[in-house]
Design a protein around this motif. Structure first.
Motif, PDB file in Angstrom:
ATOM      1  N   TYR A  42       0.838  -1.212   0.000  1.00  0.00           N
ATOM      2  CA  TYR A  42       0.000   0.000   0.000  1.00  0.00           C
ATOM      3  C   TYR A  42       0.870   1.259   0.000  1.00  0.00           C
ATOM      4  CZ  TYR A  42      -2.445   3.889   2.232  1.00  0.00           C
ATOM      5  OH  TYR A  42      -2.914   5.124   2.541  1.00  0.00           O
ATOM      6  N   VAL A 121      -2.286  -5.618  -4.664  1.00  0.00           N
ATOM      7  CA  VAL A 121      -2.628  -4.543  -3.732  1.00  0.00           C
ATOM      8  C   VAL A 121      -2.025  -3.222  -4.210  1.00  0.00           C
ATOM      9  CG1 VAL A 121      -2.217  -3.644  -1.408  1.00  0.00           C
ATOM     10  CG2 VAL A 121      -2.895  -6.022  -1.710  1.00  0.00           C
ATOM     11  N   THR A 125      -4.185   0.091  -5.392  1.00  0.00           N
ATOM     12  CA  THR A 125      -3.951   1.290  -4.570  1.00  0.00           C
ATOM     13  C   THR A 125      -3.568   2.470  -5.450  1.00  0.00           C
ATOM     14  OG1 THR A 125      -3.282   0.032  -2.605  1.00  0.00           O
ATOM     15  CG2 THR A 125      -2.505   2.305  -2.767  1.00  0.00           C
ATOM     16  N   ILE A 179      -6.859  -3.817   3.214  1.00  0.00           N
ATOM     17  CA  ILE A 179      -6.125  -2.565   3.088  1.00  0.00           C
ATOM     18  C   ILE A 179      -6.751  -1.634   2.067  1.00  0.00           C
ATOM     19  CG2 ILE A 179      -4.545  -3.339   1.277  1.00  0.00           C
ATOM     20  CD1 ILE A 179      -3.600  -1.193   4.358  1.00  0.00           C
ATOM     21  N   TYR A 180      -7.587  -2.163   1.157  1.00  0.00           N
ATOM     22  CA  TYR A 180      -8.254  -1.314   0.167  1.00  0.00           C
ATOM     23  C   TYR A 180      -9.192  -0.306   0.815  1.00  0.00           C
ATOM     24  CZ  TYR A 180      -6.675  -4.803  -3.231  1.00  0.00           C
ATOM     25  OH  TYR A 180      -5.917  -5.656  -4.006  1.00  0.00           O
ATOM     26  N   PRO A 183      -7.369   3.423   0.750  1.00  0.00           N
ATOM     27  CA  PRO A 183      -7.425   4.304  -0.428  1.00  0.00           C
ATOM     28  C   PRO A 183      -8.846   4.642  -0.870  1.00  0.00           C
ATOM     29  CG  PRO A 183      -6.697   2.090  -1.034  1.00  0.00           C
ATOM     30  CD  PRO A 183      -6.669   2.159   0.454  1.00  0.00           C
TER      31      PRO A 183
END
Length: 508
Positions: A42, A121, A125, A179-180, A183
């Motif tokens: 990321y 990822v 991102t 983790i998306y 963003p």
């Protein structure tokens, strides 16, 4: 109390909220994802479009403020703003489209050592952040407008809104989106920030002159000034990107821990260095518009002194207490003791960059006010070359710590070159004032740091709860620092105590 004084206090308060909301965002990321490969991917991907985002966000404000003042003197401020908003929309739209298209091949080229999931990822991102550039660019123009009108706190609040939406998205959707969620939250935040500006300005018919035809020549003239300024502002992000490229070759967690360390130690720079630089900028722009060079020089001198007054003790205190600070800030959830140790070590090596880039933040305003941004551009390009060389040398010798040390050394070179160049341009500053004030502040800082170090090692203090210990030691350190400033008769400190506003006056 003067309107400028009130605006300055509100701006400082808003900046503190912004910085700590940004820190809270990093806490959320550390808690849910630690220093895993997902965070590495990321951060590595985000630094690519983020260079453009900072290019627009900060560079735009630095170029727009003096430009707006110039047109406002002619009664054309609103027309100029509308031209720049429309022109920036199309410029950023093109950048967004290009960025989205090249995201995948660029990520695969830059980070070939990432695992397949990490590349996925990183690619998405980058795509999401590139998609946000349109809103970021337009937001940046309006935030420059708010700064020019001395509405500093609202400008910062609109940036804080972006961070807050990012945080909410991470909290609500991290389980489903991973983790998306970060963003995606950022993208939604930029949209809401633009909507907020519309709601504030449209009722007063100051959002945009919708029917005004775009003056391409005026936009071109503005961008000829803005581009070197924006590129100069983006130098720091480019150097971070270079650091990330080197860090990605040092194993899992290095990119993440370097980022956590940098974000933590940069708090004093963001709160005090950037805040004071922003507050003095309209003063410098007005001095330049009136061709009052003595007033301009005194504004720079005051900015440098007040910046050092706040940044020096904060940096020194962080150096002494860095490990317990990292524990309090980050150590929870997926962020374990090993991550704390690594982040603490890296933070020490990053500390120098905070002071040097704070100096540079003030000095840079002088170049931009004088419309000499090309000097900063040349120096910035030199710093990138130095960063690559220092990274190659110190990463080989010290590993990840060498990358953090490189940032501090580059900051030292950057601040020395920029200050000496501006010194020559304006034919000198009041050296006696700067040397005496810096000397008194430095001695007070060293006394404070010594006392803090001694107290923190006492058995009684170490037996306390870590939060109580930090609060007690920090309060005692602050007491020693301010008492020393008073005893040494530091004029900048006395001015803060005795004056209703920070006056730029004759200094002997």
């Amino acid at each position: 109390m003067s309107k400028l004084r009130i605006a300055s206090i509100l701006f400082l308060f808003s900046t503190v909220i912004l910085k700590f909301s940004s820190m809270f965002r990093d806490l959320i990321i550390a808690n849910y994802f630690g220093d895993s490969y997902a965070v590495d991917a990321y951060i590595a991907a985000m630094t690519i479009p983020n260079a453009i985002i900072l290019f627009m966000l900060t560079g735009m404000k630095d170029a727009f403020v003096p430009s707006y003042y110039k047109y406002k003197e002619l009664g054309l401020g609103e027309q100029h703003k509308s031209h720049i908003v429309k022109g920036t929309f199309w410029v950023c739209f093109i950048l967004s489209v290009i960025g989205i298209i090249i995201s995948s091949p660029l990520v695969h080229f830059l980070y070939p050592n990432f695992p397949t999931k990490g590349l996925e990822v990183a690619t998405w991102t980058a795509i999401i952040y590139f998609s946000s550039i349109v809103m970021v660019g337009v937001n940046a123009v309006y935030e420059g407008y708010f700064d020019a009108e001395k509405m500093f706190s609202f400008s910062v609040f609109s940036q804080t809104l972006v961070v807050l939406v990012t945080i909410v998205s991470a909290i609500l959707f991290h389980q489903n989106l991973g983790i998306y969620s970060v963003p995606i939250g950022y993208f939604m935040g930029t949209v809401l920030s633009l909507i907020l500006k519309f709601l504030v300005l449209q009722p007063r018919k100051k959002f945009i002159l919708w029917k005004q035809k775009l003056d391409i020549n005026e936009v071109k003239m503005f961008y000829l000034i803005f581009i070197p300024v924006g590129l100069t502002i983006a130098v720091g992000q480019i150097n971070l990107f270079v650091n990330t490229l080197f860090a990605a070759q040092l194993g899992e967690g290095v990119v993440a821990n370097l980022n956590y360390a940098f974000r933590l130690v940069s708090i004093p720079q963001a709160i005090f260095g950037v805040t004071i630089a922003t507050i003095i900028y309209p003063m410098l722009a007005e001095a330049k518009s009136k061709n009052n060079i003595p007033l301009f020089k005194k504004g720079i001198e005051k900015g440098l002194v007040y910046m050092f007054l706040f940044v020096a003790p904060t940096v020194a205190g962080m150096m002494v207490l860095i490990k317990p600070i990292v524990r309090v800030v980050y150590e929870r959830g997926a962020f374990d003791t090993d991550a704390t140790l690594m982040t603490s070590e890296l933070s020490i090596f990053y500390i120098g960059s905070v002071l040097f880039y704070s100096i540079q933040a003030v000095v840079a305003k002088g170049f931009y006010t004088l419309e000499k941004g090309h000097y900063m551009f040349r120096i910035g390009m030199t710093s990138i070359v130095l960063n690559v060389i220092f990274n190659a040398i110190f990463a080989h010798l010290l590993g990840a710590k060498g990358l953090a040390l490189s940032a501090s050394l580059v900051g030292l070179c950057y601040s020395v070159i920029t200050f000496s160049t501006l010194y020559k341009l304006v034919k000198g500053f009041n050296k006696r004032y700067l040397v005496f004030e810096y000397g008194k502040i430095l001695i007070s800082t060293l006394l404070m740091a010594s006392i803090v170090f001694y107290i923190s090692k006492l058995v009684f203090i170490q037996s306390l709860n870590i939060y109580v210990m930090l609060l007690l030691v920090i309060c005692m350190g602050a007491l020693v620092y301010f008492a020393s400033l008073y005893l040494f008769k530091t004029s900048s400190f006395k001015e803060l105590l005795n004056s209703n506003k920070i006056k730029i006056r004759k200094m002997n």
